[in-house]
Design an enzyme around this catalytic site. Sequence first.
Site, mmCIF file in Angstrom:
data_model
loop_
_atom_site.group_PDB
_atom_site.id
_atom_site.type_symbol
_atom_site.label_atom_id
_atom_site.label_comp_id
_atom_site.label_asym_id
_atom_site.label_seq_id
_atom_site.Cartn_x
_atom_site.Cartn_y
_atom_site.Cartn_z
ATOM 1 N N SER A 138 0.849 -1.192 0.000
ATOM 2 C CA SER A 138 0.000 0.000 0.000
ATOM 3 C C SER A 138 0.880 1.235 0.000
ATOM 4 C CB SER A 138 -0.889 0.011 1.255
ATOM 5 O OG SER A 138 -1.544 1.252 1.424
ATOM 6 N N TYR A 151 -2.611 -1.412 10.243
ATOM 7 C CA TYR A 151 -2.662 -1.660 8.805
ATOM 8 C C TYR A 151 -1.395 -1.119 8.139
ATOM 9 C CZ TYR A 151 -4.056 -1.365 3.903
ATOM 10 O OH TYR A 151 -4.090 -1.478 2.535
#
Length: 247
Positions: A138, A151
């Site tokens: 990400s 995350y």
Amino acid sequence: MKISGNTILITGGGSGIGRELARRFNELGNVVIVAGRRLSALEETVAGRRDMHAMTVDVEDSDAITAFAERVVAEHPRLNVLINNAGIMRHEDLTRTRDLRDAEQTVVTNLLGPIRLTNALTDHLAGQSDAAIMNVSSGLAFVPLSVTPTYNATKAAIHSYTVSLRERLNGKVEVIELVPPAVQTELTPGQSSREDYMPLGDFIDETMALLREQPTPREILVKRVNFLRWAERDGHFDQAVEMLSVH
């Protein structure tokens, strides 16, 4: 990475990026196995399509992953590409003591899951022609969004793990990192309708174009993720952290 003629396993193939990658690779002449927890969602991904298969797996269960890997290889011995895409994203309040179940589940799903599945399939993939592993990280691996700290941390770890994996498997398995920006999916509630996020179709189009490049880039970076990916190098890291914190 060879773009067609593969047998590809994609985790998290029941929705979002995983589903669209699966369908696009299938359209290019690949056998695609989509894996995840919900069979109904996986069956929607493969419905009406040839050479697509749905298989359930609980990525939080290490024994289940080992058994799943054995089953995949038995049923699809030509498997030569693994795409570790499954992941969850949970908001967390760091300003107070809290229940850590969301954080712990995020680590197991986003980090241990890909490590375990990769480990279970490494020997098989190393013996295949045109073998590849693609790990989905990400943009938040490089600039954290403060409300999703675990995350971000798992994706930063996936980036680092991918670098090590690439080095160790050099000459045996091609190792690629896909680095999405904020994309219109249901990773978090309401995300698919956010106008400031990248449309999923546009993300997949640009991703597939980059995968066709020869040689394949080590990191698949669509233009919209470059602000985050290169924030520290380009001297705007603090600005980027602040921008995301008021997001």
